[in-house]
Design an enzyme around this catalytic site. Structure first.
Site, PDB file in Angstrom:
ATOM      1  CG  HIS A  59      13.427   4.674  -4.921  1.00 31.84           C
ATOM      2  ND1 HIS A  59      12.829   5.806  -5.412  1.00 31.84           N
ATOM      3  CD2 HIS A  59      12.857   4.446  -3.713  1.00 31.84           C
ATOM      4  CE1 HIS A  59      11.952   6.264  -4.519  1.00 31.84           C
ATOM      5  NE2 HIS A  59      11.952   5.448  -3.482  1.00 31.84           N
ATOM      6  CB  THR A  60      15.932  -0.889  -8.814  1.00 33.38           C
ATOM      7  OG1 THR A  60      14.800  -1.622  -8.344  1.00 33.38           O
ATOM      8  CG2 THR A  60      17.010  -0.915  -7.739  1.00 33.38           C
ATOM      9  CG  ASP A  61      10.322   1.278 -10.676  1.00 29.29           C
ATOM     10  OD1 ASP A  61      10.959   2.250 -10.180  1.00 29.29           O
ATOM     11  OD2 ASP A  61       9.076   1.171 -10.603  1.00 29.29           O
TER      12      ASP A  61
ATOM     13  CB  SER B 104       0.788  -0.103  -5.236  1.00 31.35           C
ATOM     14  OG  SER B 104       0.930   0.562  -6.441  1.00 31.35           O
TER      15      SER B 104
ATOM     16  CB  SER C 139      -2.641   5.258  -6.746  1.00 33.53           C
ATOM     17  OG  SER C 139      -1.278   4.927  -6.697  1.00 33.53           O
TER      18      SER C 139
ATOM     19  CD  GLU D 130       0.843   6.792 -10.669  1.00 35.34           C
ATOM     20  OE1 GLU D 130      -0.276   6.263 -10.817  1.00 35.34           O
ATOM     21  OE2 GLU D 130       1.328   7.046  -9.567  1.00 35.34           O
TER      22      GLU D 130
ATOM     23  CG  ASP E  82       4.017   0.404  -7.634  1.00 40.79           C
ATOM     24  OD1 ASP E  82       4.997  -0.283  -7.297  1.00 40.79           O
ATOM     25  OD2 ASP E  82       3.821   1.552  -7.211  1.00 40.79           O
TER      26      ASP E  82
ATOM     27  CE1 TYR F 125       8.942   6.692  -6.542  1.00 39.08           C
ATOM     28  CE2 TYR F 125       8.966   8.139  -8.459  1.00 39.08           C
ATOM     29  CZ  TYR F 125       8.985   6.870  -7.913  1.00 39.08           C
ATOM     30  OH  TYR F 125       9.076   5.778  -8.734  1.00 39.08           O
TER      31      TYR F 125
HETATM   32  C1  GLA Z   1       6.585   3.644  -6.015  1.00 39.96           C
HETATM   33  C2  GLA Z   1       6.550   3.718  -7.534  1.00 39.96           C
HETATM   34  C3  GLA Z   1       7.323   2.566  -8.167  1.00 39.96           C
HETATM   35  C4  GLA Z   1       8.710   2.421  -7.578  1.00 39.96           C
HETATM   36  C5  GLA Z   1       8.654   2.456  -6.051  1.00 39.96           C
HETATM   37  C6  GLA Z   1      10.019   2.478  -5.432  1.00 39.96           C
HETATM   38  O1  GLA Z   1       5.874   2.533  -5.557  1.00 39.96           O
HETATM   39  O2  GLA Z   1       5.212   3.687  -7.985  1.00 39.96           O
HETATM   40  O3  GLA Z   1       7.381   2.750  -9.565  1.00 39.96           O
HETATM   41  O4  GLA Z   1       9.573   3.403  -8.072  1.00 39.96           O
HETATM   42  O5  GLA Z   1       7.935   3.574  -5.560  1.00 39.96           O
HETATM   43  O6  GLA Z   1      10.672   1.276  -5.688  1.00 39.96           O
END
Ligand code: GLA
Length: 367
Positions: free
Chosen positions: A18-20, A110, A112, A144, A156, A203
């Site tokens: 959750h840093t991106d 990931s 998706s 997305e 991702d 989210y």
């Molecule tokens: C999902 C999102 C990413 C990122 C993570 C948490 O995988 O697709 O962009 O925010 O959650 O780090």
């Protein structure tokens, strides 16, 4: 090109959750498992998609009529990519695309994004357009966010498109500068079999809370905080926790990279501690963990893993455990897997699934 095959991997993430979307750092890697798109160019403007995992039934869209909301279920992902490429001005052709994947869906690895990246490469490959990988990652993010409606960041698709064999990807999400960091640790992924979806509310709510916390702190984004201590001055409550998690996880990414660049003798043990610390932060401050993940982390560490944490968006999905690199993978993983399986059985939960997570090549054309 008239036809071809394109493969895009799933990802795991060593550090930075959750840093991106907060303009912070992430340290993910491409895994060996992923999604293959077998595509053939068509003369009309139809995108026809089918998936082996979804019964191979064909769904067809007119490219010109693609709009957000025009597709649902798994077909929204390929449709979204075709739409985003066209919005960005790339004249992708009609195509028939067959999807096959060995990634478990909704497992936090990931699947998706692997699907979207494979389709993006297939469509641009058929069109004969060579879009730089970082540019493609941004287009997939638009697909997305604006078509599928999942407010996710860029980690991702960057891992899937830019990953390299034996390396972690250090990505600065503010500048999109990146670097490949060699990594020889041994890792186990535990799919907790509690499913998650990033398009669900949790989210997006976290994302909004982070924006609100940044506003309270007077910074453009939580990733720009340099001193995590400032979060202590916030009124106690969820927003202070959200800010503290993002700031400390961001610092943990840089700490891991420093440890890998100048490794002390116990480098993996130190990284392991950071993983478990990150899990506690995601559980207590960011509040995105779930019961199976907490039990998995506890059982893994008690059985000898160097550290473990949930990965991905949370509310379900997978846990990553770092194992002792001195032992062969099978020997290091066996007691950890047995302890986790027993903990699930004791609670009457569906059994977890395990896979070795090896930093693997990013998206490519399989030979
Ligand atoms: C999902 C999102 C990413 C990122 C993570 C948490 O995988 O697709 O962009 O925010 O959650 O780090």
């Amino acid at each position: 090109m008239h036809s071809g095959k394109w493969f895009a991997p799933g990802r795991a993430n060593l550090m930075g959750e959750h840093t991106d979307y907060n303009d912070g750092y992430v340290l993910p890697f491409a895994i060996a498992q992923g999604t293959t798109a077998t595509a053939t160019r068509r003369d009309d403007d139809v995108l026809a998609v089918s998936s082996r995992q979804q019964g191979s039934q064909v769904t067809a869209f007119s490219l010109k009529e693609l709009r957000p909301g025009a597709a649902d279920g798994w077909t929204a992902y390929p449709a979204a990519v075709a739409w985003a490429l066209r919005e960005r001005g790339f004249d992708v052709p009609g195509a028939t695309i067959e999807i096959d994947s060995d990634l478990p869906p909704a497992s936090g690895l990931s699947s998706s994004h692997a699907l979207e990246c494979a389709v993006a490469l297939a469509l641009t490959g058929l069109a004969g357009i060579d879009v730089p990988r970082l540019e493609l990652a941004k287009i997939v993010r638009t697909a997305e966010n604006d078509f599928v409606g999942a407010p996710t960041g860029i980690m991702d698709q960057a891992a899937s498109l830019l990953g390299e064999d034996g390396h972690l990807l250090l990505l600065n999400c503010a500048t999109l500068a990146y670097e490949q960091v060699p990594f020889a640790g041994r890792m186990l992924v535990i799919n907790t079999n509690a499913t998650h979806a990033n398009a669900d509310g949790g989210y997006g709510q976290r994302r909004q809370e982070c924006e609100e916390a940044a506003r309270l702190l007077g910074v453009p984004s939580l990733g720009s905080l340099t001193n995590c201590g400032v979060t202590a001055a916030m009124p106690p409550g969820p927003l202070a926790g959200r800010a503290r998690h993002v700031c400390t996880d961001d610092a943990r990414v840089l700490r891991v990279v420093t440890l890998l660049r100048n490794p002390p003798a116990n480098v993996y043990a130190e990284i392991g501690h950071l993983l478990t610390e990150s899990h506690a932060s995601l559980r207590d401050d960011f509040e995105v963990s779930w019961p199976q993940a907490d039990v998995t982390v506890e059982a893994a560490v008690a059985a000898g893993a160097l550290g473990a944490r949930m990965i991905g968006g949370g509310f379900g999905g997978s846990v990553l455990a770092l194992l002792d690199p001195a032992a062969p993978f099978a020997a290091a993983a066996a007691p950890v897997m047995a302890a986790i399986a027993a903990a699930y059985a004791d609670r009457g939960w569906a059994a977890p699934a395990f896979l070795e997570a090896t930093p693997s090549p990013g998206a490519h054309r399989p030979s």
